[in-house]
Design an enzyme around this catalytic site. Structure first.
Site, PDB file in Angstrom:
ATOM      1  N   ARG A 235      23.393  37.920 -36.140  1.00 43.45           N
ATOM      2  CA  ARG A 235      22.242  37.048 -36.375  1.00 43.45           C
ATOM      3  C   ARG A 235      21.198  37.201 -35.278  1.00 43.45           C
ATOM      4  O   ARG A 235      20.158  36.538 -35.340  1.00 43.45           O
ATOM      5  CB  ARG A 235      22.712  35.603 -36.399  1.00 43.45           C
ATOM      6  CG  ARG A 235      22.896  35.024 -37.798  1.00 43.45           C
ATOM      7  CD  ARG A 235      23.330  33.591 -37.647  1.00 43.45           C
ATOM      8  NE  ARG A 235      23.116  32.757 -38.777  1.00 43.45           N
ATOM      9  CZ  ARG A 235      24.066  32.386 -39.633  1.00 43.45           C
ATOM     10  NH1 ARG A 235      25.276  32.871 -39.519  1.00 43.45           N
ATOM     11  NH2 ARG A 235      23.793  31.535 -40.599  1.00 43.45           N
TER      12      ARG A 235
ATOM     13  N   ARG B 203      28.247  20.403 -46.534  1.00 46.07           N
ATOM     14  CA  ARG B 203      28.307  20.759 -45.108  1.00 46.07           C
ATOM     15  C   ARG B 203      27.386  19.854 -44.291  1.00 46.07           C
ATOM     16  O   ARG B 203      26.293  19.526 -44.730  1.00 46.07           O
ATOM     17  CB  ARG B 203      27.883  22.224 -44.926  1.00 46.07           C
ATOM     18  CG  ARG B 203      28.998  23.179 -45.208  1.00 46.07           C
ATOM     19  CD  ARG B 203      28.535  24.612 -45.296  1.00 46.07           C
ATOM     20  NE  ARG B 203      27.614  25.030 -44.251  1.00 46.07           N
ATOM     21  CZ  ARG B 203      27.200  26.280 -44.093  1.00 46.07           C
ATOM     22  NH1 ARG B 203      27.630  27.218 -44.902  1.00 46.07           N
ATOM     23  NH2 ARG B 203      26.353  26.592 -43.141  1.00 46.07           N
TER      24      ARG B 203
ATOM     25  N   ARG C 209      24.432  22.735 -52.346  1.00 47.36           N
ATOM     26  CA  ARG C 209      25.615  23.526 -51.988  1.00 47.36           C
ATOM     27  C   ARG C 209      26.829  22.622 -51.747  1.00 47.36           C
ATOM     28  O   ARG C 209      26.717  21.582 -51.102  1.00 47.36           O
ATOM     29  CB  ARG C 209      25.336  24.349 -50.722  1.00 47.36           C
ATOM     30  CG  ARG C 209      26.603  25.013 -50.185  1.00 47.36           C
ATOM     31  CD  ARG C 209      26.337  26.214 -49.350  1.00 47.36           C
ATOM     32  NE  ARG C 209      25.612  25.973 -48.124  1.00 47.36           N
ATOM     33  CZ  ARG C 209      25.217  26.943 -47.308  1.00 47.36           C
ATOM     34  NH1 ARG C 209      25.468  28.191 -47.600  1.00 47.36           N
ATOM     35  NH2 ARG C 209      24.563  26.654 -46.217  1.00 47.36           N
TER      36      ARG C 209
ATOM     37  N   ARG D 265      17.169  25.589 -39.279  1.00 43.63           N
ATOM     38  CA  ARG D 265      17.904  26.844 -39.474  1.00 43.63           C
ATOM     39  C   ARG D 265      16.977  27.937 -40.010  1.00 43.63           C
ATOM     40  O   ARG D 265      17.118  29.106 -39.655  1.00 43.63           O
ATOM     41  CB  ARG D 265      19.091  26.610 -40.419  1.00 43.63           C
ATOM     42  CG  ARG D 265      20.125  25.702 -39.766  1.00 43.63           C
ATOM     43  CD  ARG D 265      21.148  25.209 -40.759  1.00 43.63           C
ATOM     44  NE  ARG D 265      21.971  26.279 -41.256  1.00 43.63           N
ATOM     45  CZ  ARG D 265      22.696  26.222 -42.358  1.00 43.63           C
ATOM     46  NH1 ARG D 265      22.678  25.130 -43.079  1.00 43.63           N
ATOM     47  NH2 ARG D 265      23.426  27.229 -42.720  1.00 43.63           N
TER      48      ARG D 265
ATOM     49  N   LYS E 150      24.306  34.920 -49.274  1.00 44.42           N
ATOM     50  CA  LYS E 150      25.104  35.950 -48.593  1.00 44.42           C
ATOM     51  C   LYS E 150      26.598  35.733 -48.841  1.00 44.42           C
ATOM     52  O   LYS E 150      27.321  36.666 -49.172  1.00 44.42           O
ATOM     53  CB  LYS E 150      24.860  35.917 -47.073  1.00 44.42           C
ATOM     54  CG  LYS E 150      23.443  36.178 -46.652  1.00 44.42           C
ATOM     55  CD  LYS E 150      23.309  36.155 -45.134  1.00 44.42           C
ATOM     56  CE  LYS E 150      23.644  34.817 -44.500  1.00 44.42           C
ATOM     57  NZ  LYS E 150      22.739  33.717 -44.864  1.00 44.42           N
TER      58      LYS E 150
HETATM   59  P1  ADP Z   1      24.496  31.791 -47.518  1.00 39.96           P
HETATM   60  O1  ADP Z   1      25.886  32.320 -47.325  1.00 39.96           O
HETATM   61  O2  ADP Z   1      23.446  32.874 -47.485  1.00 39.96           O
HETATM   62  O3  ADP Z   1      24.156  30.649 -46.588  1.00 39.96           O
HETATM   63  P2  ADP Z   1      25.517  30.728 -50.044  1.00 39.96           P
HETATM   64  O4  ADP Z   1      26.204  31.934 -50.658  1.00 39.96           O
HETATM   65  O5  ADP Z   1      26.388  29.672 -49.474  1.00 39.96           O
HETATM   66  O6  ADP Z   1      24.389  31.193 -48.985  1.00 39.96           O
HETATM   67  O7  ADP Z   1      24.552  30.114 -51.184  1.00 39.96           O
HETATM   68  C1  ADP Z   1      23.770  28.948 -50.916  1.00 39.96           C
HETATM   69  C2  ADP Z   1      23.792  28.024 -52.150  1.00 39.96           C
HETATM   70  O8  ADP Z   1      23.110  28.648 -53.238  1.00 39.96           O
HETATM   71  C3  ADP Z   1      25.212  27.725 -52.657  1.00 39.96           C
HETATM   72  O9  ADP Z   1      25.243  26.410 -53.166  1.00 39.96           O
HETATM   73  C4  ADP Z   1      25.417  28.759 -53.770  1.00 39.96           C
HETATM   74  O10 ADP Z   1      26.365  28.308 -54.727  1.00 39.96           O
HETATM   75  C5  ADP Z   1      24.004  28.876 -54.347  1.00 39.96           C
HETATM   76  N1  ADP Z   1      23.691  30.222 -54.838  1.00 39.96           N
HETATM   77  C6  ADP Z   1      24.123  31.415 -54.356  1.00 39.96           C
HETATM   78  N2  ADP Z   1      23.611  32.445 -55.072  1.00 39.96           N
HETATM   79  C7  ADP Z   1      22.794  31.880 -56.020  1.00 39.96           C
HETATM   80  C8  ADP Z   1      21.962  32.411 -57.057  1.00 39.96           C
HETATM   81  N3  ADP Z   1      21.828  33.724 -57.248  1.00 39.96           N
HETATM   82  N4  ADP Z   1      21.263  31.516 -57.800  1.00 39.96           N
HETATM   83  C9  ADP Z   1      21.366  30.180 -57.594  1.00 39.96           C
HETATM   84  N5  ADP Z   1      22.134  29.620 -56.654  1.00 39.96           N
HETATM   85  C10 ADP Z   1      22.846  30.454 -55.859  1.00 39.96           C
HETATM   86  P1  AMP Z   2      26.688  30.005 -41.865  1.00 42.47           P
HETATM   87  O1  AMP Z   2      27.928  29.483 -42.500  1.00 42.47           O
HETATM   88  O2  AMP Z   2      26.653  31.507 -41.799  1.00 42.47           O
HETATM   89  O3  AMP Z   2      25.434  29.419 -42.477  1.00 42.47           O
HETATM   90  O4  AMP Z   2      26.716  29.511 -40.337  1.00 42.47           O
HETATM   91  C1  AMP Z   2      26.708  28.141 -40.012  1.00 42.47           C
HETATM   92  C2  AMP Z   2      26.340  27.958 -38.545  1.00 42.47           C
HETATM   93  O5  AMP Z   2      27.323  28.596 -37.694  1.00 42.47           O
HETATM   94  C3  AMP Z   2      24.998  28.569 -38.119  1.00 42.47           C
HETATM   95  O6  AMP Z   2      23.893  27.727 -38.401  1.00 42.47           O
HETATM   96  C4  AMP Z   2      25.232  28.749 -36.601  1.00 42.47           C
HETATM   97  O7  AMP Z   2      25.129  27.519 -35.906  1.00 42.47           O
HETATM   98  C5  AMP Z   2      26.703  29.190 -36.556  1.00 42.47           C
HETATM   99  N1  AMP Z   2      26.829  30.668 -36.665  1.00 42.47           N
HETATM  100  C6  AMP Z   2      27.415  31.365 -37.670  1.00 42.47           C
HETATM  101  N2  AMP Z   2      27.335  32.681 -37.433  1.00 42.47           N
HETATM  102  C7  AMP Z   2      26.668  32.824 -36.266  1.00 42.47           C
HETATM  103  C8  AMP Z   2      26.229  33.946 -35.489  1.00 42.47           C
HETATM  104  N3  AMP Z   2      26.471  35.218 -35.883  1.00 42.47           N
HETATM  105  N4  AMP Z   2      25.568  33.708 -34.325  1.00 42.47           N
HETATM  106  C9  AMP Z   2      25.331  32.459 -33.906  1.00 42.47           C
HETATM  107  N5  AMP Z   2      25.672  31.355 -34.586  1.00 42.47           N
HETATM  108  C10 AMP Z   2      26.350  31.535 -35.759  1.00 42.47           C
END
Ligand code: ADP
Ligand code: AMP
Length: 213
Positions: free
Chosen positions: A88, A160, A127, A171, A13
């Site tokens: 969420r 992270r 990541r 999660r 995302k």
């Molecule tokens: P989210 O915001 O949904 O938690 P991220 O955008 O942070 O996910 O992506 C999660 C991990 O996967 C990161 O390390 C990112 O660089 C990697 N990633 C994102 N899109 C792709 C893809 N299409 N193919 C492979 N790895 C990806």
């Molecule tokens: P993210 O970076 O989107 O993966 O969010 C990391 C963490 O932040 C999540 O696992 C939750 O603990 C908290 N968080 C982020 N967005 C929300 C939301 N909309 N509602 C509740 N918790 C959130």
């Protein structure tokens, strides 16, 4: 244009939201980034949020909704935004809906980035994130030009705290129970679009821009 990114943690995302934000010149708003910024600064909000984040749980709606509504009320959001990680829960979606409807506006698209659970754990363990600008990398799939350094702002990349395997499993559970129902919510509103998030990052982006065109 107002866009919501839906999908499991690690679906991509944030990666796609940043590319959408750059292309359409709208802000990328990540509640996770806002919480991490507050954790880093040691604010009261950050200390409260960290209790939940470290366990892979959602931060309570009361806290989350307030920071999001304050953020989207800022002037840079007047032409739209891309929300990443919000809503969420159904109550969060309802509050957002009410606030937007009161302004006579609407969500244009909720983009569901679909990635099966099996792929998620591998993505999360690789990541790396920049806590200064929010950019995200993957050590194998999307590496930075220089190892451990953000391409965008030159700061150090970190793993992270909540990307440990055990927390990722929590999660995912939380996602299926509390967030997945939003797919129905936005399907009923007629704005849900699903893309295959297992493709290469650039192909996912092409699929999204085709939908938005
Ligand atoms: P989210 O915001 O949904 O938690 P991220 O955008 O942070 O996910 O992506 C999660 C991990 O996967 C990161 O390390 C990112 O660089 C990697 N990633 C994102 N899109 C792709 C893809 N299409 N193919 C492979 N790895 C990806
Ligand atoms: P993210 O970076 O989107 O993966 O969010 C990391 C963490 O932040 C999540 O696992 C939750 O603990 C908290 N968080 C982020 N967005 C929300 C939301 N909309 N509602 C509740 N918790 C959130």
């Amino acid at each position: 244009m107002k866009i919501i990114m839906l999908g499991a943690p690690g679906a991509g995302k944030g990666t796609q939201a940043q590319m959408i934000a750059d292309k359409y010149d709208i802000p990328h708003i990540s509640t996770g980034d806002i919480f991490r910024e507050n954790v880093k600064k040691g604010t009261e909000l950050g200390m409260e949020a960290k209790k939940y984040m470290d366990q892979g749980l959602l931060v309570p709606d009361e806290l989350t909704v307030k920071i999001l509504l304050d953020r989207v009320a800022k002037p840079d959001c007047k032409n739209g935004y891309v929300l990443d990680g919000f809503p969420r829960t159904i109550p969060q979606a309802e509050v957002l809906d009410k606030a937007i409807t009161e302004l006579g506006e609407k969500i244009d698209y909720a983009i569901n980035v679909d990635v099966p659970d099996e792929n998620i754990i591998r993505r999360m363990s690789g990541r790396r994130a920049c806590l200064a600008c929010g950019a995200t990398y993957h050590i194998e799939h999307i590496p930075p030009k220089q190892e451990g350094i953000c391409d965008k702002c030159g700061k150090e990349l970190v793993q992270r705290d909540d990307d440990k395997e055990e927390t990722v499993k929590n999660r995912l559970d939380v996602y299926h129970k509390q967030t997945q129902p939003l797919i129905d919510f936005y399907t009923k509103q007629g704005v849900l679009r699903t893309v295959d998030g297992t493709m290469d990052m650039k192909d996912v982006f092409t699929a999204i821009t085709t939908l938005l065109a």
